[in-house]
Design a protein around this motif. Structure first.
Motif, short mmCIF file in Angstrom:
data_model
loop_
_atom_site.label_atom_id
_atom_site.label_comp_id
_atom_site.label_asym_id
_atom_site.label_seq_id
_atom_site.Cartn_x
_atom_site.Cartn_y
_atom_site.Cartn_z
N LEU A 193 -156.26 18.81 -24.31
CA LEU A 193 -156.75 19.47 -23.10
C LEU A 193 -156.27 20.91 -22.99
O LEU A 193 -157.02 21.80 -22.59
CB LEU A 193 -156.30 18.66 -21.87
N ALA A 194 -155.01 21.15 -23.34
CA ALA A 194 -154.47 22.52 -23.26
C ALA A 194 -155.24 23.44 -24.19
O ALA A 194 -155.56 24.58 -23.83
CB ALA A 194 -152.98 22.51 -23.61
N GLU A 195 -155.55 22.97 -25.39
CA GLU A 195 -156.33 23.74 -26.35
C GLU A 195 -157.72 24.06 -25.82
O GLU A 195 -158.18 25.20 -25.88
CB GLU A 195 -156.43 22.92 -27.64
N ALA A 196 -158.37 23.05 -25.26
CA ALA A 196 -159.71 23.25 -24.72
C ALA A 196 -159.70 24.23 -23.56
O ALA A 196 -160.56 25.11 -23.46
CB ALA A 196 -160.29 21.91 -24.27
N SER A 197 -158.72 24.09 -22.67
CA SER A 197 -158.64 24.98 -21.51
C SER A 197 -158.38 26.42 -21.91
O SER A 197 -158.86 27.35 -21.27
CB SER A 197 -157.53 24.49 -20.56
N LEU A 198 -157.64 26.60 -23.00
CA LEU A 198 -157.31 27.94 -23.46
C LEU A 198 -158.50 28.63 -24.12
O LEU A 198 -158.73 29.82 -23.93
CB LEU A 198 -156.15 27.84 -24.46
N LEU A 199 -159.28 27.88 -24.89
CA LEU A 199 -160.33 28.48 -25.71
C LEU A 199 -161.73 28.44 -25.08
O LEU A 199 -162.56 29.30 -25.36
CB LEU A 199 -160.41 27.76 -27.07
N ALA A 200 -161.98 27.43 -24.25
CA ALA A 200 -163.36 27.15 -23.84
C ALA A 200 -163.82 27.97 -22.64
O ALA A 200 -163.04 28.25 -21.73
CB ALA A 200 -163.52 25.67 -23.55
N ASP A 201 -165.11 28.29 -22.65
CA ASP A 201 -165.75 28.85 -21.46
C ASP A 201 -166.15 27.72 -20.52
O ASP A 201 -166.13 27.87 -19.31
CB ASP A 201 -166.99 29.65 -21.86
N ARG A 202 -166.54 26.57 -21.12
CA ARG A 202 -166.88 25.39 -20.34
C ARG A 202 -166.31 24.14 -21.01
O ARG A 202 -166.18 24.10 -22.23
CB ARG A 202 -168.40 25.24 -20.19
N LEU A 203 -166.00 23.15 -20.18
CA LEU A 203 -165.52 21.86 -20.66
C LEU A 203 -166.56 20.78 -20.36
O LEU A 203 -167.22 20.83 -19.32
CB LEU A 203 -164.24 21.44 -19.95
N ALA A 204 -166.67 19.81 -21.25
CA ALA A 204 -167.42 18.60 -20.97
C ALA A 204 -166.47 17.44 -21.24
O ALA A 204 -166.02 17.24 -22.37
CB ALA A 204 -168.65 18.50 -21.86
N VAL A 205 -166.12 16.69 -20.20
CA VAL A 205 -165.20 15.56 -20.33
C VAL A 205 -166.01 14.33 -20.69
O VAL A 205 -166.92 13.94 -19.97
CB VAL A 205 -164.41 15.33 -19.03
N MET A 206 -165.66 13.70 -21.81
CA MET A 206 -166.43 12.58 -22.35
C MET A 206 -165.58 11.33 -22.40
O MET A 206 -164.39 11.37 -22.71
CB MET A 206 -166.93 12.95 -23.75
N ASP A 207 -166.19 10.19 -22.09
CA ASP A 207 -165.52 8.90 -22.22
C ASP A 207 -166.57 7.82 -22.39
O ASP A 207 -167.61 7.84 -21.72
CB ASP A 207 -164.65 8.62 -20.99
N ASN A 208 -166.31 6.88 -23.30
CA ASN A 208 -167.23 5.76 -23.53
C ASN A 208 -168.67 6.22 -23.76
O ASN A 208 -169.62 5.62 -23.25
CB ASN A 208 -167.17 4.77 -22.38
#
Length: 350
Positions: A193-208
């Motif tokens: 999560l820390a990596e994604a928050s640092l690099l990403a312009d947008r996040l998509a949280v995925m599960d199942n």
């Protein structure tokens, strides 16, 4: 015309997926989620290495996959950086990058491969084979190879997971420096999560196999859609209470033996699950008159110059977690007060 990637796919077997995503040129979209949630499968479908049962994948209006079309990875012009580099062990760093340029004349291959090794700060190591390079250097070669052929999209599959923190930070900087120059959609798959928050312009949280929420890192962290997203985003304070009254845009919600006033209307009698950040809480080492809530210290963990304090609340199993200066004395079972900024309370969906 702005380059735009679109995906809308679904399948029931062998792995359930139901995902809709988009990503524009110059944007880095991070798909985050626990291991086994379908992130890497989704990336392989974008690359054309696997196919969904139904749906559509397109870039700039050109269909890559549909019920009638299934372009090969080469036809899609993908830049792909796998988790374990995927370098040819018998080739030098230069020749590994050249392998992505096989359609060009030899000298042009050499020139362009050399330029990309310079961009990833490996020009001096061009003649070394992968076994003579560190993990971070091998990953830079893999990134150079993925970008050398001027791909239409860059796919990054857990590219930094096997690296130490110092090496990862160097690669973060390299990618951040290259991103404005590339002008293509970029999709990063990671469980970090820390990596994604640092690099990403947008996040998509995925599960199942589903996207639970997408938005900017700040939006998803501050306003998680439901408990699962909140837990994945590391939100510690997730609580439940029944609405006791609601009128004139104000609601009173039970929290064990205590109540909280929220600056919003909620259905009377409904059970609400809600969360709030640690920054909305302040611990008072005694139960003072201006305390919003009272409780007792349930647990103390020292993290550097601060205590991570867990406070038990009377009449409920829900607890609050917050930080407090480690220079101040605290003890297990000590009665404490908590000042709470109710405007930061965020109601979660079921």
């Amino acid at each position: 015309m702005t380059s735009e990637f679109r995906l809308d796919i679904s399948q029931a077997r062998p792995f359930a997926l139901e995902v809709a995503l988009d990503c524009v040129a110059g944007e880095l979209l991070a798909i985050v989620g626990p291991s086994g949630c379908g992130k890497s499968t989704l990336l392989r479908m974008i690359a054309g290495l696997q196919h969904a049962a139904s749906g559509e994948i397109s870039l700039n209006g050109m269909t890559w996959f549909s019920g009638k079309t299934a372009l090969s990875p080469r036809q899609r012009s993908i830049g792909y950086v796998p988790q374990h580099y995927g370098l040819f062990p018998h080739m030098t760093a230069l020749d590994n990058v050249r392998a992505a340029l096989h359609t060009l004349p030899r000298q042009e291959q050499i020139n362009r491969a050399g330029e990309w090794l310079e961009k990833v700060q490996l020009a001096s190591l061009a003649r070394r084979k992968p076994s003579e390079l560190s993990g971070g250097q091998q990953q830079r070669v893999a990134l150079a190879r993925a970008l050398a052929a001027q791909p239409s999209i860059l796919l990054l599959d857990e590219p930094f997971s096997a690296l130490d923190s110092i090496t990862r930070e160097g690669l973060y900087l390299t990618l951040a420096e290259l991103k404005p120059q590339l002008g293509i959609p970029m999709i990063l798959v990671t469980h970090n999560l820390a990596e994604a928050s640092l690099l990403a312009d947008r996040l998509a949280v995925m599960d199942n196999g589903r996207i639970l929420q997408h938005g900017t890192p700040a939006e998803v962290l501050q306003f998680p859609r439901n408990r699962r997203v909140a837990e994945f985003m590391g939100v510690r304070n997730i609580l439940t209470g029944r609405v006791l009254s609601s009128a004139s845009g104000q609601a009173v919600i039970a929290l064990g033996e205590q109540t909280l006033s929220l600056p919003r209307a909620l259905p009377l009698g409904s059970v609400q699950r809600w969360c709030l950040p640690q920054t909305a809480l302040a611990l008072q080492p005694s139960q003072q008159a201006d305390s919003t809530l009272r409780g007792t210290v349930h647990n103390l963990i020292r993290l550097g110059d601060e205590w991570l304090v867990t406070v038990a609340l009377p009449g409920t199993e829900d607890m609050l977690a917050l930080q407090y200066p480690a220079t101040e004395p605290l003890a297990i079972q000590q009665p404490v007060g908590i000042r709470l900024q109710s405007r930061h309370i965020h109601i979660l969906e079921d």
